[in-house]
Every structure is written in structure tokens, then in C-alpha cells.
Motif scaffolding. Structure first.
Motif, PDB file in Angstrom:
ATOM      1  N   LEU A  76     -92.302 -36.070  -2.649  1.00  0.00           N
ATOM      2  CA  LEU A  76     -90.914 -35.902  -2.234  1.00  0.00           C
ATOM      3  C   LEU A  76     -90.097 -37.141  -2.574  1.00  0.00           C
ATOM      4  O   LEU A  76     -88.973 -37.033  -3.067  1.00  0.00           O
ATOM      5  CB  LEU A  76     -90.825 -35.595  -0.740  1.00  0.00           C
ATOM      6  CG  LEU A  76     -89.433 -35.306  -0.193  1.00  0.00           C
ATOM      7  CD1 LEU A  76     -88.787 -34.121  -0.902  1.00  0.00           C
ATOM      8  CD2 LEU A  76     -89.496 -35.063   1.307  1.00  0.00           C
ATOM      9  N   VAL A 128     -82.845 -34.725   1.607  1.00  0.00           N
ATOM     10  CA  VAL A 128     -84.272 -34.448   1.804  1.00  0.00           C
ATOM     11  C   VAL A 128     -84.488 -32.943   1.928  1.00  0.00           C
ATOM     12  O   VAL A 128     -85.408 -32.384   1.325  1.00  0.00           O
ATOM     13  CB  VAL A 128     -84.815 -35.196   3.044  1.00  0.00           C
ATOM     14  CG1 VAL A 128     -86.248 -34.785   3.352  1.00  0.00           C
ATOM     15  CG2 VAL A 128     -84.723 -36.704   2.841  1.00  0.00           C
ATOM     16  N   THR A 132     -92.655 -32.234   5.414  1.00  0.00           N
ATOM     17  CA  THR A 132     -93.106 -33.072   4.302  1.00  0.00           C
ATOM     18  C   THR A 132     -94.611 -33.290   4.371  1.00  0.00           C
ATOM     19  O   THR A 132     -95.314 -33.126   3.377  1.00  0.00           O
ATOM     20  CB  THR A 132     -92.360 -34.412   4.293  1.00  0.00           C
ATOM     21  OG1 THR A 132     -90.954 -34.161   4.187  1.00  0.00           O
ATOM     22  CG2 THR A 132     -92.811 -35.298   3.148  1.00  0.00           C
ATOM     23  N   LEU A 143     -86.791 -30.660  -0.580  1.00  0.00           N
ATOM     24  CA  LEU A 143     -87.891 -29.840  -0.073  1.00  0.00           C
ATOM     25  C   LEU A 143     -87.694 -28.379  -0.449  1.00  0.00           C
ATOM     26  O   LEU A 143     -88.646 -27.694  -0.835  1.00  0.00           O
ATOM     27  CB  LEU A 143     -88.005 -29.969   1.450  1.00  0.00           C
ATOM     28  CG  LEU A 143     -88.940 -31.044   1.966  1.00  0.00           C
ATOM     29  CD1 LEU A 143     -88.868 -31.131   3.483  1.00  0.00           C
ATOM     30  CD2 LEU A 143     -90.356 -30.818   1.516  1.00  0.00           C
ATOM     31  N   SER A 166     -89.067 -37.171  -6.192  1.00  0.00           N
ATOM     32  CA  SER A 166     -87.964 -36.268  -6.511  1.00  0.00           C
ATOM     33  C   SER A 166     -86.628 -36.804  -6.016  1.00  0.00           C
ATOM     34  O   SER A 166     -85.576 -36.425  -6.524  1.00  0.00           O
ATOM     35  CB  SER A 166     -88.222 -34.872  -5.938  1.00  0.00           C
ATOM     36  OG  SER A 166     -88.111 -34.870  -4.536  1.00  0.00           O
TER      37      SER A 166
END
Length: 99
Positions: free
Chosen positions: A57, A86, A48, A90, A60
């Protein structure tokens, strides 16, 4: 978020080599499959920082950047489902298809 010394080197490599970031995402998937959530969490944190950053991030994922940073901190113990979310976000942001 403060990174450990070795993590700084990994972030620099991620920024130089997009293929390295893609390989790390695959390692995250493997770690989660093996139940190694703390390993996956650390890799997600570094990915990240080295790519889209916590703010993008978090947007989203519809969470705050602060809560995302907290959930990926060394002290946190997020569940596998949260870490998978997560990972998925990503992957989408980086254009890396699931392997």
C-alpha cells in the motif's frame, strides 16, 4: 504493527471473506463522510493488515511503509484527505469500485 484483540478477528474474517473487506471499505467512506476520521483510520489499518499489507500500500501511495504505519497508528491524527488517499489506494488494490 500490533493489533488489538478484536482487530485480529476482523483481519481473519477479511482474509476469509473478500466481500467483508469490500463492505468495510464502504464503511470507511461513510465514516469519512461523517467526519469520523479516527473510526475510518482504524478500519483502514485493519483492512491494510488483512489484505495487501503496509509495504504494498505504501508503494502505491509513494510513501514509506513506516510512515504509512505511523499515520494509521492509534496515536496519529491524519487529516481526511490523507485517509481518503489511503481509501482510494485500497479500493484500487482490492478492485472495489467507489459506491
Amino acid at each position: 504493527m500490533e493489533l488489538a484483540g478484536f482487530e485480529v478477528g476482523i483481519v481473519e474474517r477479511i482474509q476469509r471473506e473478500p466481500a467483508f473487506a469490500a463492505a468495510l471499505i464502504e464503511e470507511v467512506d461513510e465514516a469519512l463522510t461523517e467526519g469520523e476520521n479516527s473510526v475510518a483510520k482504524g478500519m483502514l489499518r485493519v483492512l491494510t493488515v488483512g489484505t495487501i499489507g503496509f509495504f504494498a500500500l505504501a508503494q502505491s501511495l509513494s510513501v514509506t511503509a513506516e510512515s504509512l504505519q505511523q499515520s494509521l497508528s492509534q496515536q496519529a491524527t491524519p487529516d481526511a484527505a490523507s485517509l481518503r488517499a489511503v481509501e482510494k489506494a485500497l479500493r484500487l488494490a482490492l478492485g472495489v469500485a467507489a459506491g
